[in-house]
Motif scaffolding. Structure first.
Motif, PDB file in Angstrom:
ATOM      1  N   LEU A  98      73.200  95.378 106.547  1.00 21.08           N
ATOM      2  CA  LEU A  98      71.776  95.195 106.256  1.00 21.08           C
ATOM      3  C   LEU A  98      70.922  95.566 107.462  1.00 21.08           C
ATOM      4  O   LEU A  98      69.825  96.128 107.318  1.00 21.08           O
ATOM      5  N   ASN A  99      71.417  95.283 108.656  1.00 20.83           N
ATOM      6  CA  ASN A  99      70.680  95.619 109.866  1.00 20.83           C
ATOM      7  C   ASN A  99      70.628  97.126 110.102  1.00 20.83           C
ATOM      8  O   ASN A  99      69.769  97.623 110.834  1.00 20.83           O
ATOM      9  N   ALA A 100      71.534  97.865 109.464  1.00 18.27           N
ATOM     10  CA  ALA A 100      71.543  99.322 109.608  1.00 18.27           C
ATOM     11  C   ALA A 100      70.336  99.980 108.938  1.00 18.27           C
ATOM     12  O   ALA A 100      70.132 101.190 109.081  1.00 18.27           O
ATOM     13  N   THR A 101      69.535  99.204 108.225  1.00 21.42           N
ATOM     14  CA  THR A 101      68.302  99.745 107.638  1.00 21.42           C
ATOM     15  C   THR A 101      67.202  99.915 108.683  1.00 21.42           C
ATOM     16  O   THR A 101      66.111 100.402 108.353  1.00 21.42           O
ATOM     17  N   THR A 102      67.478  99.544 109.932  1.00 23.14           N
ATOM     18  CA  THR A 102      66.460  99.632 110.993  1.00 23.14           C
ATOM     19  C   THR A 102      65.793 101.010 111.079  1.00 23.14           C
ATOM     20  O   THR A 102      64.555 101.094 111.135  1.00 23.14           O
ATOM     21  N   PRO A 103      66.543 102.129 111.100  1.00 24.64           N
ATOM     22  CA  PRO A 103      65.869 103.433 111.173  1.00 24.64           C
ATOM     23  C   PRO A 103      64.937 103.694 109.997  1.00 24.64           C
ATOM     24  O   PRO A 103      63.917 104.385 110.144  1.00 24.64           O
ATOM     25  N   GLY A 158      64.711  91.400 107.324  1.00 21.02           N
ATOM     26  CA  GLY A 158      63.531  91.089 108.128  1.00 21.02           C
ATOM     27  C   GLY A 158      63.748  91.428 109.589  1.00 21.02           C
ATOM     28  O   GLY A 158      62.824  91.884 110.277  1.00 21.02           O
ATOM     29  N   ALA A 159      64.972  91.210 110.074  1.00 18.87           N
ATOM     30  CA  ALA A 159      65.296  91.569 111.450  1.00 18.87           C
ATOM     31  C   ALA A 159      65.163  93.075 111.650  1.00 18.87           C
ATOM     32  O   ALA A 159      64.631  93.547 112.662  1.00 18.87           O
ATOM     33  N   ALA A 160      65.649  93.853 110.685  1.00 20.04           N
ATOM     34  CA  ALA A 160      65.545  95.311 110.767  1.00 20.04           C
ATOM     35  C   ALA A 160      64.083  95.755 110.782  1.00 20.04           C
ATOM     36  O   ALA A 160      63.705  96.676 111.517  1.00 20.04           O
ATOM     37  N   CYS A 161      63.265  95.093 109.987  1.00 17.90           N
ATOM     38  CA  CYS A 161      61.832  95.405 109.960  1.00 17.90           C
ATOM     39  C   CYS A 161      61.182  95.097 111.304  1.00 17.90           C
ATOM     40  O   CYS A 161      60.354  95.857 111.801  1.00 17.90           O
ATOM     41  N   SER A 162      61.572  93.980 111.922  1.00 15.72           N
ATOM     42  CA  SER A 162      61.036  93.614 113.234  1.00 15.72           C
ATOM     43  C   SER A 162      61.431  94.642 114.284  1.00 15.72           C
ATOM     44  O   SER A 162      60.627  95.011 115.149  1.00 15.72           O
ATOM     45  N   TYR A 163      62.674  95.121 114.212  1.00 14.71           N
ATOM     46  CA  TYR A 163      63.100  96.190 115.121  1.00 14.71           C
ATOM     47  C   TYR A 163      62.241  97.440 114.926  1.00 14.71           C
ATOM     48  O   TYR A 163      61.925  98.155 115.889  1.00 14.71           O
ATOM     49  N   GLY A 164      61.882  97.727 113.673  1.00 14.94           N
ATOM     50  CA  GLY A 164      61.032  98.869 113.392  1.00 14.94           C
ATOM     51  C   GLY A 164      59.656  98.732 114.026  1.00 14.94           C
ATOM     52  O   GLY A 164      59.114  99.695 114.590  1.00 14.94           O
ATOM     53  N   LEU A 165      59.086  97.536 113.937  1.00 14.19           N
ATOM     54  CA  LEU A 165      57.799  97.272 114.587  1.00 14.19           C
ATOM     55  C   LEU A 165      57.918  97.414 116.101  1.00 14.19           C
ATOM     56  O   LEU A 165      57.034  97.965 116.766  1.00 14.19           O
ATOM     57  N   ALA A 166      59.041  96.915 116.644  1.00 15.88           N
ATOM     58  CA  ALA A 166      59.253  96.993 118.092  1.00 15.88           C
ATOM     59  C   ALA A 166      59.348  98.441 118.555  1.00 15.88           C
ATOM     60  O   ALA A 166      58.834  98.792 119.625  1.00 15.88           O
ATOM     61  N   ALA A 167      59.999  99.289 117.766  1.00 12.55           N
ATOM     62  CA  ALA A 167      60.150 100.692 118.136  1.00 12.55           C
ATOM     63  C   ALA A 167      58.793 101.385 118.251  1.00 12.55           C
ATOM     64  O   ALA A 167      58.576 102.206 119.143  1.00 12.55           O
ATOM     65  N   SER A 168      57.888 101.041 117.354  1.00 12.38           N
ATOM     66  CA  SER A 168      56.546 101.629 117.416  1.00 12.38           C
ATOM     67  C   SER A 168      55.749 101.065 118.589  1.00 12.38           C
ATOM     68  O   SER A 168      55.044 101.805 119.294  1.00 12.38           O
ATOM     69  N   PHE A 169      55.876  99.754 118.833  1.00 13.27           N
ATOM     70  CA  PHE A 169      55.154  99.128 119.938  1.00 13.27           C
ATOM     71  C   PHE A 169      55.674  99.624 121.286  1.00 13.27           C
ATOM     72  O   PHE A 169      54.928  99.702 122.264  1.00 13.27           O
ATOM     73  N   ALA A 170      56.975  99.968 121.336  1.00 15.59           N
ATOM     74  CA  ALA A 170      57.601 100.364 122.598  1.00 15.59           C
ATOM     75  C   ALA A 170      57.050 101.668 123.150  1.00 15.59           C
ATOM     76  O   ALA A 170      57.273 101.979 124.330  1.00 15.59           O
ATOM     77  N   ARG A 171      56.338 102.439 122.344  1.00 15.52           N
ATOM     78  CA  ARG A 171      55.788 103.713 122.815  1.00 15.52           C
ATOM     79  C   ARG A 171      54.841 103.533 123.994  1.00 15.52           C
ATOM     80  O   ARG A 171      54.666 104.441 124.804  1.00 15.52           O
ATOM     81  N   THR A 248      73.496 103.935 115.477  1.00 18.81           N
ATOM     82  CA  THR A 248      73.356 103.054 114.313  1.00 18.81           C
ATOM     83  C   THR A 248      74.571 103.155 113.395  1.00 18.81           C
ATOM     84  O   THR A 248      75.068 102.141 112.894  1.00 18.81           O
ATOM     85  N   LEU A 249      75.054 104.366 113.179  1.00 23.22           N
ATOM     86  CA  LEU A 249      76.198 104.567 112.299  1.00 23.22           C
ATOM     87  C   LEU A 249      77.463 103.957 112.894  1.00 23.22           C
ATOM     88  O   LEU A 249      78.278 103.371 112.177  1.00 23.22           O
ATOM     89  N   ILE A 250      77.620 104.086 114.205  1.00 25.42           N
ATOM     90  CA  ILE A 250      78.813 103.553 114.867  1.00 25.42           C
ATOM     91  C   ILE A 250      78.785 102.033 114.897  1.00 25.42           C
ATOM     92  O   ILE A 250      79.817 101.378 114.725  1.00 25.42           O
ATOM     93  N   VAL A 251      77.606 101.457 115.119  1.00 26.48           N
ATOM     94  CA  VAL A 251      77.468  99.997 115.143  1.00 26.48           C
ATOM     95  C   VAL A 251      77.958  99.393 113.837  1.00 26.48           C
ATOM     96  O   VAL A 251      78.740  98.426 113.827  1.00 26.48           O
TER      97      VAL A 251
END
Length: 295
Positions: A98-103, A158-171, A248-251
């Motif tokens: 489920l966490n692999a949905t992060t990308p 929800g964790a994957a979604c939060s990672y997505g938000l973090a990726a955008s904020f990290a710019r 992501t695929l390897i994880v």
């Protein structure tokens, strides 16, 4: 990528895949929010030591410290808490899938909400195929024939979604040393999690935790967080973000392998089918495999 970069990529994916196993073992004796605090605190202290050893100073400007708090919330505190909370009821293997949905969430947030990414047909197709896989995995729970709670699976999404938000904020940290950014966010998440860990752990005592579990906590903080960040930053600098995203695929593969072989977990036919659709969606979203076939 060079052979060394490929080896580092596999090593990183294996370490991050192992983090789901470390967490699954640890939450049997440590409350989830306390485990999150211990993970980020141990990792943050380790990276501060690395910073000092490399002669780098930690920034103290109010604006940057506030950004570290937000990044720590989005990239550590929220996703770690949701994943650990979800893993109290579902397997490490399923949580990793489920966490692999992060990308997918990262692209949707960056492209649709913030306009930071270009919307292309193959990316839309990848999102649709990926979510088809998620839907397939949720069918047993929604229909009442599955045993994995919907809330636990939703927490991992929800964790994957939060990672997505973090990726955008990290710019906004693009001009900052990645090591400093990582140390800053872990410091921020440690401050955020401290009161939550104390509040949620009434009646819990560190003395009741076995040595085996403490070793998993150390592995989670030092290996799966601090050391993993250092490897990831080396990959980013030498191979680029696109190549590093293959982790992501390897994880997922590593987490499923560890869960099945070491924790005696199992996946249903729906979950295996959903995993296949999700991985296919990630490959389509990435786009490189389509370019290969087109050539």
């Amino acid at each position: 990528m060079t052979l060394i970069n490929w080896l580092l990529l596999v090593l990183l994916g294996t370490i991050w895949g192992g983090s789901f196993m470390f967490a699954k073992v640890a939450i049997a004796e440590i409350p989830p929010l306390m485990l999150v605090f211990l993970r980020v605190l141990i990792a943050g202290l380790a990276l501060h030591v690395v910073l000092r050893a490399r002669g780098l100073s930690f920034p103290r400007t109010p604006k940057l410290l506030a950004a570290f708090l937000i990044m720590g919330l989005l990239n550590n505190a929220v996703p770690f808490s949701l994943l650990f909370w979800g893993q109290t009821e579902i397997s490490a293997a399923l949580a990793s899938i489920l966490n692999a949905t992060t990308p997918i969430f990262t692209f949707m947030i960056a492209a649709v909400l913030l306009g930071q990414e270009t919307v292309k047909l193959h990316r839309i197709s990848g999102v649709l195929v990926g979510f088809a896989g998620v839907s397939l995995m949720l069918i047993p729970t929604i229909s009442g024939i599955g045993h994995d709670p919907l809330w636990a699976q939703a927490a991992c999404l929800g964790a994957a979604c939060s990672y997505g938000l973090a990726a955008s904020f990290a710019r906004r940290f693009s001009d900052l040393s990645p090591l400093i950014s990582a140390t800053g966010q872990l410091t921020g998440s440690s401050l955020i999690m401290l009161p939550l860990a104390i509040w949620s752990s009434a009646g819990w005592s560190p003395a009741d935790v076995s040595v085996h579990v403490w070793l998993n906590v150390l592995a989670l903080g030092l290996l799966a967080t601090a050391a993993a960040y250092l490897i990831y930053f080396k990959l980013l600098s030498e191979a680029g973000a696109t190549s590093a995203s293959l982790v992501t695929l390897i994880v997922t593969a590593a987490a499923v392998l560890f869960g099945v072989t070491l924790l005696n977990e199992s996946l249903t036919a729906y979950q295996l089918g959903g995993l296949a659709f999700l991985l296919l969606g990630l490959l389509i979203l990435d786009g490189r495999i389509l370019k290969h076939f087109s050539r």
